[in-house]
Design a protein around this motif. Structure first.
Motif, mmCIF file in Angstrom:
data_model
loop_
_atom_site.group_PDB
_atom_site.id
_atom_site.type_symbol
_atom_site.label_atom_id
_atom_site.label_comp_id
_atom_site.label_asym_id
_atom_site.label_seq_id
_atom_site.Cartn_x
_atom_site.Cartn_y
_atom_site.Cartn_z
ATOM 1 N N ASP A 55 0.539 -0.888 -0.500
ATOM 2 C CA ASP A 55 -0.236 0.269 -0.125
ATOM 3 C C ASP A 55 0.864 1.031 -0.593
ATOM 4 O OD1 ASP A 55 0.794 0.083 2.027
ATOM 5 O OD2 ASP A 55 -0.768 0.087 3.410
ATOM 6 N N SER A 56 1.873 1.161 -0.725
ATOM 7 C CA SER A 56 3.085 1.785 -1.007
ATOM 8 C C SER A 56 1.962 3.039 -2.030
ATOM 9 C CB SER A 56 4.456 2.340 -0.569
ATOM 10 O OG SER A 56 4.842 1.675 0.933
ATOM 11 N N ARG A 57 2.431 3.763 -1.902
ATOM 12 C CA ARG A 57 2.434 4.379 -3.350
ATOM 13 C C ARG A 57 3.143 5.261 -4.593
ATOM 14 N NH1 ARG A 57 -3.625 6.620 -1.116
ATOM 15 N NH2 ARG A 57 -4.926 4.570 -0.544
ATOM 16 N N LEU A 58 2.323 5.532 -5.530
ATOM 17 C CA LEU A 58 2.907 6.367 -6.952
ATOM 18 C C LEU A 58 1.724 7.070 -7.607
ATOM 19 C CD1 LEU A 58 5.153 7.668 -8.440
ATOM 20 C CD2 LEU A 58 4.363 5.867 -10.715
ATOM 21 N N TYR A 59 2.217 8.786 -7.359
ATOM 22 C CA TYR A 59 0.595 9.517 -7.631
ATOM 23 C C TYR A 59 1.416 9.835 -8.262
ATOM 24 C CZ TYR A 59 -1.930 9.209 -2.971
ATOM 25 O OH TYR A 59 -2.944 9.027 -2.208
ATOM 26 N N ASP A 83 6.368 16.604 -15.170
ATOM 27 C CA ASP A 83 5.529 15.994 -14.367
ATOM 28 C C ASP A 83 5.914 15.762 -13.181
ATOM 29 O OD1 ASP A 83 3.742 14.693 -16.332
ATOM 30 O OD2 ASP A 83 5.020 13.188 -16.759
ATOM 31 N N LEU A 84 5.090 15.669 -12.360
ATOM 32 C CA LEU A 84 5.988 15.525 -11.126
ATOM 33 C C LEU A 84 5.873 13.994 -10.186
ATOM 34 C CD1 LEU A 84 7.610 17.725 -9.016
ATOM 35 C CD2 LEU A 84 4.994 17.786 -7.362
ATOM 36 N N TYR A 85 6.048 13.149 -10.462
ATOM 37 C CA TYR A 85 5.912 12.190 -9.343
ATOM 38 C C TYR A 85 5.985 12.315 -8.009
ATOM 39 C CZ TYR A 85 5.392 10.629 -14.420
ATOM 40 O OH TYR A 85 5.046 10.847 -15.833
ATOM 41 N N LEU A 86 4.834 11.620 -6.874
ATOM 42 C CA LEU A 86 5.397 10.836 -5.727
ATOM 43 C C LEU A 86 5.621 9.962 -5.241
ATOM 44 C CD1 LEU A 86 5.220 12.094 -2.753
ATOM 45 C CD2 LEU A 86 2.685 12.340 -3.345
ATOM 46 N N LEU A 87 6.697 9.315 -5.106
ATOM 47 C CA LEU A 87 6.157 8.616 -3.965
ATOM 48 C C LEU A 87 6.040 7.864 -2.629
ATOM 49 C CD1 LEU A 87 8.063 7.829 -6.270
ATOM 50 C CD2 LEU A 87 9.010 5.666 -5.285
ATOM 51 N N CYS A 88 5.079 7.328 -1.677
ATOM 52 C CA CYS A 88 4.571 7.658 -0.378
ATOM 53 C C CYS A 88 4.303 6.605 0.244
ATOM 54 C CB CYS A 88 3.983 9.165 -0.207
ATOM 55 S SG CYS A 88 2.375 8.187 -0.842
ATOM 56 N N THR A 89 4.773 6.363 2.100
ATOM 57 C CA THR A 89 4.291 5.438 2.187
ATOM 58 C C THR A 89 2.604 5.357 2.967
ATOM 59 O OG1 THR A 89 5.239 6.808 4.254
ATOM 60 C CG2 THR A 89 6.625 4.511 3.171
ATOM 61 N N GLN A 96 8.423 21.812 -6.734
ATOM 62 C CA GLN A 96 10.386 21.660 -6.551
ATOM 63 C C GLN A 96 10.564 20.399 -5.652
ATOM 64 O OE1 GLN A 96 12.435 22.986 -8.467
ATOM 65 N NE2 GLN A 96 11.483 23.865 -9.175
ATOM 66 N N PRO A 97 10.662 19.674 -5.549
ATOM 67 C CA PRO A 97 11.475 17.962 -4.973
ATOM 68 C C PRO A 97 11.906 18.721 -3.573
ATOM 69 C CG PRO A 97 11.537 17.285 -7.453
ATOM 70 C CD PRO A 97 11.448 19.602 -7.122
ATOM 71 N N GLU A 98 13.255 19.671 -4.143
ATOM 72 C CA GLU A 98 13.315 19.664 -2.192
ATOM 73 C C GLU A 98 12.600 20.147 -1.015
ATOM 74 O OE1 GLU A 98 16.331 18.866 -0.867
ATOM 75 O OE2 GLU A 98 17.588 18.628 -3.071
ATOM 76 N N GLU A 99 11.951 21.330 -1.638
ATOM 77 C CA GLU A 99 10.511 21.832 -1.156
ATOM 78 C C GLU A 99 9.843 20.943 -0.481
ATOM 79 O OE1 GLU A 99 11.158 25.009 -0.289
ATOM 80 O OE2 GLU A 99 8.845 24.761 1.465
ATOM 81 N N ALA A 100 9.186 20.082 -1.747
ATOM 82 C CA ALA A 100 8.014 19.865 -1.508
ATOM 83 C C ALA A 100 8.144 18.300 -0.235
ATOM 84 C CB ALA A 100 7.784 18.020 -2.965
ATOM 85 N N VAL A 101 9.106 17.784 -0.346
ATOM 86 C CA VAL A 101 9.920 16.140 0.542
ATOM 87 C C VAL A 101 9.221 17.268 1.826
ATOM 88 C CG1 VAL A 101 11.027 15.140 -1.036
ATOM 89 C CG2 VAL A 101 11.625 16.451 0.596
ATOM 90 N N MET A 102 9.967 18.312 1.554
ATOM 91 C CA MET A 102 9.611 19.246 2.806
ATOM 92 C C MET A 102 8.538 19.287 3.556
ATOM 93 S SD MET A 102 13.251 21.131 4.056
ATOM 94 C CE MET A 102 13.513 21.514 2.728
ATOM 95 N N ARG A 103 7.131 20.236 3.152
ATOM 96 C CA ARG A 103 6.234 20.403 3.471
ATOM 97 C C ARG A 103 5.502 19.210 3.287
ATOM 98 N NH1 ARG A 103 4.316 25.713 2.017
ATOM 99 N NH2 ARG A 103 6.534 26.618 1.542
ATOM 100 N N VAL A 144 9.460 10.886 -1.871
ATOM 101 C CA VAL A 144 10.453 10.657 -2.933
ATOM 102 C C VAL A 144 9.793 11.251 -3.676
ATOM 103 C CG1 VAL A 144 12.203 9.507 -4.177
ATOM 104 C CG2 VAL A 144 11.969 8.564 -2.480
ATOM 105 N N VAL A 145 10.648 12.261 -4.547
ATOM 106 C CA VAL A 145 9.340 13.269 -4.885
ATOM 107 C C VAL A 145 10.422 13.609 -6.463
ATOM 108 C CG1 VAL A 145 8.063 15.906 -5.848
ATOM 109 C CG2 VAL A 145 7.476 14.776 -3.302
ATOM 110 N N ALA A 146 9.812 13.394 -7.768
ATOM 111 C CA ALA A 146 11.210 13.497 -8.649
ATOM 112 C C ALA A 146 9.897 14.649 -9.735
ATOM 113 C CB ALA A 146 10.809 12.207 -9.145
#
Ligand code: CA
Length: 276
Positions: free
Chosen positions: A133-137, A200-206, A228-235, A252-254
């Motif tokens: 159930d970890s996801r990719l958005y 495109d922005l990709y987000l992997l998350c638990t 922006q990935p750096e800013e996104a993961v912190m937020r 993880v955001v790409a």
């Protein structure tokens, strides 16, 4: 081809506000075009061990084998999948064996397992392979979309119409997985391939993220971060923690900055001629 010249990424893994340990593991290596995320489970720190093995085994295998593919994005006629997708599958299967073997040597951790999400970028495409159930958005054209489908009891009940997505959120048994890595001899891996577009922005998350925040809240945080990935993961991690942080939270955001297609001059020439 170095995908790292065209895709940027950042990752963050945090224990959250309640737990003292962190059973999630993440890795990303854009020179090979890979993003990996795992959420382990099992007593006696088995969760940490299982997710750690999975990420290590898969990273090593992909780093070694992706660079030795003769052609990038070539399709295997038998399966209809690219060789990159087949490598993702093989890597996950190897991790399954490695986790099971470790568990056999340590009876206290015999039930350890993990979710897994593996993304590989190549030739303007991506493969995602996952279990659990970890996801990719994906966020494309201002729309956030969940690409993977959870392998959970809850998702099955939603699919069968027992719950709506909203009722599912407040359900107590939402963390019961129907599939995990390291717990069975055979693994059934969902994999699919998608075309990738610039911006495109990709987000992997638990689930420590997706259980704490609604999709629209995740979307707002990505917008606030200017994609922006750096800013996104912190937020995102702060967002989950501000909402209670009941579980470990990993993301993880790409972001795709530009196209990364393999030059196939002769092929394009034939196409141009054909469609003239
Ligand atoms: Ca979790």
């Amino acid at each position: 081809m170095d995908v790292g010249e065209h895709v940027i990424a950042a990752g963050l893994s945090d224990p959250g506000m309640v737990r003292s340990n962190n059973e999630d593991s993440i890795a990303y290596d854009l020179s090979h075009g890979i993003l990996i995320l795992a959420d382990g489970m099992g007593g006696y720190s088995g969760g940490e061990v299982a997710s750690g093995i999975a990420v290590q085994v898969i990273t090593d295998y992909l780093q070694e084998h992706l660079s030795s593919l003769k052609k990038i994005g070539e399709i295997d006629n038998k399966s209809g999948f690219t060789y990159e997708s087949l490598l993702a599958e093989q890597a996950i299967s190897l991790a399954n064996v490695a986790i099971k073997e470790t568990a056999l040597q340590d009876p206290q951790r015999h039930q350890m397992g993990t979710t897994i999400v593996v993304v590989i970028f190549y030739d303007n495409r991506m493969t995602v392979a996952h279990i659990g159930d970890s996801r990719l958005y994906r966020r494309r054209h201002q729309q956030l979309e969940q690409i993977t489908r959870d392998h959970s009891l809850l998702q099955e009940l939603v699919d069968k119409g027992f719950y709506t997505e909203e009722e599912a959120r407040s359900s107590l048994n939402k963390n019961v997985l129907t599939r995990a890595l390291g717990t069975d001899d055979a693994v059934k891996i969902d994999k699919h391939e998608e075309v990738v577009l610039p911006e495109d922005l990709y987000l992997l998350c638990t689930d420590g993220l997706s259980d704490m925040l609604l999709d629209k809240e995740i979307d707002s945080l990505l917008v606030e971060a200017g994609n922006q990935p750096e800013e996104a993961v912190m937020r995102l991690v702060s967002g989950a923690n501000n909402a209670g942080g009941l579980d470990n939270v990993s993301v993880v955001v790409a972001r795709v900055e530009s196209e990364f297609s393999v030059k196939r001059a002769w092929y394009n020439k034939v196409l141009d001629w054909f469609f003239e």
